[in-house]
Design a protein around this motif. Structure first.
Motif, PDB file in Angstrom:
ATOM      1  N   MET A 160       0.855  -1.168   0.000  1.00 33.13           N
ATOM      2  CA  MET A 160       0.000   0.000   0.000  1.00 33.13           C
ATOM      3  C   MET A 160       0.904   1.234   0.000  1.00 33.13           C
ATOM      4  N   PRO A 161       0.621   2.186  -0.849  1.00 30.06           N
ATOM      5  CA  PRO A 161       1.442   3.405  -0.864  1.00 30.06           C
ATOM      6  C   PRO A 161       1.325   4.182   0.454  1.00 30.06           C
ATOM      7  N   VAL A 162       2.399   4.862   0.804  1.00 29.06           N
ATOM      8  CA  VAL A 162       2.450   5.592   2.072  1.00 29.06           C
ATOM      9  C   VAL A 162       1.377   6.682   2.129  1.00 29.06           C
ATOM     10  N   ARG A 163       1.181   7.382   1.042  1.00 30.89           N
ATOM     11  CA  ARG A 163       0.179   8.462   1.047  1.00 30.89           C
ATOM     12  C   ARG A 163      -1.225   7.938   1.306  1.00 30.89           C
ATOM     13  N   LEU A 164      -1.561   6.806   0.707  1.00 30.48           N
ATOM     14  CA  LEU A 164      -2.884   6.209   0.926  1.00 30.48           C
ATOM     15  C   LEU A 164      -3.023   5.733   2.366  1.00 30.48           C
ATOM     16  N   ARG A 165      -1.966   5.124   2.909  1.00 31.78           N
ATOM     17  CA  ARG A 165      -1.987   4.668   4.297  1.00 31.78           C
ATOM     18  C   ARG A 165      -2.180   5.847   5.244  1.00 31.78           C
ATOM     19  N   LYS A 166      -1.532   6.970   4.962  1.00 29.83           N
ATOM     20  CA  LYS A 166      -1.688   8.149   5.832  1.00 29.83           C
ATOM     21  C   LYS A 166      -3.079   8.745   5.718  1.00 29.83           C
ATOM     22  N   LEU A 167      -3.664   8.726   4.536  1.00 30.39           N
ATOM     23  CA  LEU A 167      -5.040   9.214   4.374  1.00 30.39           C
ATOM     24  C   LEU A 167      -6.008   8.343   5.163  1.00 30.39           C
ATOM     25  N   ILE A 168      -5.881   7.035   5.021  1.00 25.12           N
ATOM     26  CA  ILE A 168      -6.755   6.113   5.754  1.00 25.12           C
ATOM     27  C   ILE A 168      -6.545   6.261   7.257  1.00 25.12           C
ATOM     28  N   GLY A 169      -5.301   6.369   7.690  1.00 29.62           N
ATOM     29  CA  GLY A 169      -5.013   6.542   9.110  1.00 29.62           C
ATOM     30  C   GLY A 169      -5.584   7.826   9.674  1.00 29.62           C
ATOM     31  N   THR A 170      -5.493   8.902   8.907  1.00 29.03           N
ATOM     32  CA  THR A 170      -6.050  10.180   9.355  1.00 29.03           C
ATOM     33  C   THR A 170      -7.556  10.088   9.521  1.00 29.03           C
ATOM     34  N   ILE A 171      -8.223   9.466   8.575  1.00 32.21           N
ATOM     35  CA  ILE A 171      -9.674   9.293   8.669  1.00 32.21           C
ATOM     36  C   ILE A 171     -10.033   8.417   9.870  1.00 32.21           C
ATOM     37  N   LEU A 172      -9.257   7.351  10.089  1.00 29.23           N
ATOM     38  CA  LEU A 172      -9.513   6.474  11.239  1.00 29.23           C
ATOM     39  C   LEU A 172      -9.327   7.202  12.569  1.00 29.23           C
ATOM     40  N   ILE A 173      -8.315   8.050  12.663  1.00 26.36           N
ATOM     41  CA  ILE A 173      -8.090   8.799  13.906  1.00 26.36           C
ATOM     42  C   ILE A 173      -9.223   9.781  14.157  1.00 26.36           C
ATOM     43  N   ILE A 174      -9.702  10.434  13.106  1.00 28.26           N
ATOM     44  CA  ILE A 174     -10.827  11.364  13.272  1.00 28.26           C
ATOM     45  C   ILE A 174     -12.067  10.617  13.755  1.00 28.26           C
ATOM     46  N   ILE A 175     -12.345   9.467  13.145  1.00 24.76           N
ATOM     47  CA  ILE A 175     -13.495   8.657  13.567  1.00 24.76           C
ATOM     48  C   ILE A 175     -13.308   8.177  15.006  1.00 24.76           C
ATOM     49  N   LEU A 176     -12.096   7.752  15.346  1.00 28.82           N
ATOM     50  CA  LEU A 176     -11.797   7.300  16.706  1.00 28.82           C
ATOM     51  C   LEU A 176     -12.057   8.394  17.732  1.00 28.82           C
ATOM     52  N   VAL A 177     -11.559   9.586  17.476  1.00 28.58           N
ATOM     53  CA  VAL A 177     -11.702  10.682  18.444  1.00 28.58           C
ATOM     54  C   VAL A 177     -13.167  11.060  18.623  1.00 28.58           C
ATOM     55  N   ILE A 178     -13.900  11.165  17.536  1.00 32.23           N
ATOM     56  CA  ILE A 178     -15.317  11.543  17.635  1.00 32.23           C
ATOM     57  C   ILE A 178     -16.108  10.467  18.377  1.00 32.23           C
ATOM     58  N   THR A 179     -15.918   9.212  17.993  1.00 34.10           N
ATOM     59  CA  THR A 179     -16.646   8.110  18.635  1.00 34.10           C
ATOM     60  C   THR A 179     -16.278   7.984  20.106  1.00 34.10           C
ATOM     61  N   TYR A 180     -15.004   8.080  20.391  1.00 32.56           N
ATOM     62  CA  TYR A 180     -14.535   7.938  21.769  1.00 32.56           C
ATOM     63  C   TYR A 180     -15.064   9.075  22.644  1.00 32.56           C
ATOM     64  N   ALA A 181     -15.030  10.291  22.134  1.00 30.44           N
ATOM     65  CA  ALA A 181     -15.526  11.430  22.916  1.00 30.44           C
ATOM     66  C   ALA A 181     -17.021  11.293  23.204  1.00 30.44           C
ATOM     67  N   LEU A 182     -17.785  10.912  22.196  1.00 31.71           N
ATOM     68  CA  LEU A 182     -19.223  10.734  22.416  1.00 31.71           C
ATOM     69  C   LEU A 182     -19.499   9.615  23.414  1.00 31.71           C
ATOM     70  N   ALA A 183     -18.773   8.525  23.319  1.00 35.71           N
ATOM     71  CA  ALA A 183     -18.979   7.419  24.249  1.00 35.71           C
ATOM     72  C   ALA A 183     -18.578   7.806  25.668  1.00 35.71           C
ATOM     73  N   ALA A 184     -17.456   8.499  25.825  1.00 39.56           N
ATOM     74  CA  ALA A 184     -16.991   8.891  27.160  1.00 39.56           C
ATOM     75  C   ALA A 184     -17.962   9.867  27.825  1.00 39.56           C
ATOM     76  N   VAL A 185     -18.446  10.826  27.072  1.00 36.99           N
ATOM     77  CA  VAL A 185     -19.378  11.812  27.638  1.00 36.99           C
ATOM     78  C   VAL A 185     -20.725  11.171  27.933  1.00 36.99           C
ATOM     79  N   THR A 186     -21.196  10.284  27.058  1.00 37.18           N
ATOM     80  CA  THR A 186     -22.467   9.598  27.308  1.00 37.18           C
ATOM     81  C   THR A 186     -22.382   8.747  28.561  1.00 37.18           C
TER      82      THR A 186
END
Length: 69
Positions: A1-27
């Motif tokens: 997998m090219p590095v640029r694609l891996r970084k794009l996927i990783g960035t999207i995963l981190i954004i999803i992680l932070v949003i989901t985690y914050a909502l779960a922690a506050v709930t």
């Protein structure tokens, strides 16, 4: 997998992680810690505020792997 694609996927995963985690922690906090003293809230949010770093570190470690040749 090219590095640029891996970084794009990783960035999207981190954004999803932070949003989901914050909502779960506050709930969780609003449902179960409503009548707790202030210091329990402080400890809970200190712990949960640092806990999301562990899965994010794994994603970042995966993102930074060199490309296979």
């Amino acid at each position: 997998m090219p590095v640029r694609l891996r970084k794009l996927i990783g960035t999207i995963l981190i954004i999803i992680l932070v949003i989901t985690y914050a909502l779960a922690a506050v709930t969780f906090a609003s449902l179960l810690l409503g009548a707790s003293p202030w210091w329990v809230h402080l400890l809970y949010f200190l712990f949960t505020g640092l806990l999301w770093v562990l899965p994010a570190m794994l994603i970042i470690k995966w993102m930074e792997k060199p490309a296979k040749r």
